[in-house]
Design an enzyme around this catalytic site. Structure first.
Site, PDB file in Angstrom:
ATOM      1  N   VAL A 102       0.870  -1.172   0.000  1.00 22.63           N
ATOM      2  CA  VAL A 102       0.000   0.000   0.000  1.00 22.63           C
ATOM      3  C   VAL A 102       0.911   1.228   0.000  1.00 22.63           C
ATOM      4  CG1 VAL A 102      -1.882   1.211   1.151  1.00 22.63           C
ATOM      5  CG2 VAL A 102      -1.706  -1.287   1.352  1.00 22.63           C
ATOM      6  N   CYS A 103       0.680   2.139  -0.924  1.00 22.99           N
ATOM      7  CA  CYS A 103       1.396   3.418  -0.965  1.00 22.99           C
ATOM      8  C   CYS A 103       2.904   3.199  -1.011  1.00 22.99           C
ATOM      9  CB  CYS A 103       0.968   4.267   0.237  1.00 22.99           C
ATOM     10  SG  CYS A 103       1.457   6.001   0.165  1.00 22.99           S
ATOM     11  N   ALA A 104       3.646   3.811  -0.062  1.00 25.74           N
ATOM     12  CA  ALA A 104       5.105   3.727  -0.060  1.00 25.74           C
ATOM     13  C   ALA A 104       5.611   2.315   0.169  1.00 25.74           C
ATOM     14  CB  ALA A 104       5.679   4.652   1.016  1.00 25.74           C
ATOM     15  N   GLY A 105       4.737   1.405   0.588  1.00 23.88           N
ATOM     16  CA  GLY A 105       5.143   0.015   0.757  1.00 23.88           C
ATOM     17  C   GLY A 105       5.718  -0.590  -0.505  1.00 23.88           C
ATOM     18  N   THR A 122       1.878   3.156  -7.124  1.00 17.72           N
ATOM     19  CA  THR A 122       1.964   3.685  -5.774  1.00 17.72           C
ATOM     20  C   THR A 122       1.197   5.007  -5.741  1.00 17.72           C
ATOM     21  OG1 THR A 122       3.481   4.237  -3.953  1.00 17.72           O
ATOM     22  CG2 THR A 122       4.105   4.989  -6.151  1.00 17.72           C
TER      23      THR A 122
END
Length: 303
Positions: A102-105, A122
């Protein structure tokens, strides 16, 4: 038993974590065999929102039936953020099953080499940097989530819910995912290809209060036939003034704005199994022919 293991990184965003966790917890509540676990390099992980989270530091042995999810963290830039030990990255790299971010993951997946040769996405603020950091990956821009083999990446924050519902739907069918979405009071499960910013947000960056008020009316009644006279009554000005103000603030006429809202909603319904005819009627078009014409028109640059 299928395990879902969340990797907690310092500065983790609570909703990046809680959204997917709630989906899989909801799946467990209706009898699906899910077990949730949380791992990190330290037993206590600070979140971006201030509360500390507890995690296990012993990394479990996983099978191909298990899922790893890496929620995002506070990252105005990716470089220098999201510290992860070599041991945890090795564990992530060696996982034989599906991994999601999720996102910056997505940056953690990139460091583990899991994005090489794959399509990914992202958060829109991080897309350029992700592409620079991992040139062997193909960053798909302005979508909610991307699936490429066992790797699933999402845009961030609320899109983590969409990603998790998609994974549930893939494994257990759309009816099960819809049941969980209803229990979470999620308005609708969005498709991966949906834009990160809907029309409701893309044309709201102006500061004209009168036009915002007009947009509120159009959005709440977009399935009705609103005339310029109706909008002029709301704004207490002439029809010509409405058109001029609206176009100056949004770049669109009021009619085209309504059409974009209708088509976007219709596209969503079609993506979830509705026919063109039923979607057209649901958003206020008389028949599918009008919707087909406007789908082509809305995809063209405004004149």
């Amino acid at each position: 038993m299928r395990r879902v293991v969340f990797v907690l990184v310092p500065g983790v965003h609570l909703l990046d974590l809680a959204g997917p966790a709630q989906v899989f917890s909801g799946a467990r509540d209706i009898g699906l065999p899910y077990e949730l676990a949380y791992v990190a390099d330290a037993a206590e992980v600070p979140s971006a929102q201030g509360s500390a989270l507890r995690a296990e530091t012993d990394l479990p042995v996983l099978t191909a039936d298990d899922l790893i999810v890496v929620p995002g963290w506070r990252a105005p830039r990716l470089a220098g953020t999201g510290p992860l030990s070599p041991a945890l990255l090795d564990w992530l790299r060696a996982h034989p099953g599906a991994v999601a971010s999720v996102c910056a993951g997505a940056d953690a997946l990139g460091r583990a080499g899991l994005l090489d040769g794959r399509r990914c996405t992202t958060h829109h603020d991080l897309q350029d940097e992700l592409a620079r950091r991992y040139p062997a990956a193909t960053v798909v821009r302005d979508v909610l989530y991307v699936t490429d083999g066992p790797v699933v990446t999402s845009a961030g924050i609320a899109s983590g819910i969409d990603l998790a519902l998609h994974l549930v739907a893939t494994r257990h069918g759309p009816a099960t995912a819809a049941r969980i979405a209803r229990s979470m009071v999620v308005y609708a499960r969005r498709n991966g290809g949906d834009q990160q910013a809907s029309a409701l947000l893309r044309h709201r960056s102006h500061v004209d209060d009168t036009v915002h008020r007009l947009q509120d009316v159009i959005e709440s009644r977009f399935h009705e036939r609103l005339t310029l006279a109706d909008l002029a009554g709301v704004a207490a000005c002439s029809e010509r003034t409405v058109t001029r103000m609206f176009t100056r603030a949004t770049g669109l006429t009021p009619l085209r704005y309504q059409q974009i809202l209708r088509v976007e909603r219709a596209e969503h319904l079609i993506g979830h199994g509705s026919t063109v005819e039923s979607a057209a009627r649901a958003v206020g078009f008389e028949d599918g022919r009008m919707l087909r014409r406007l789908r082509a028109a809305v995809s063209s640059p405004p004149r």
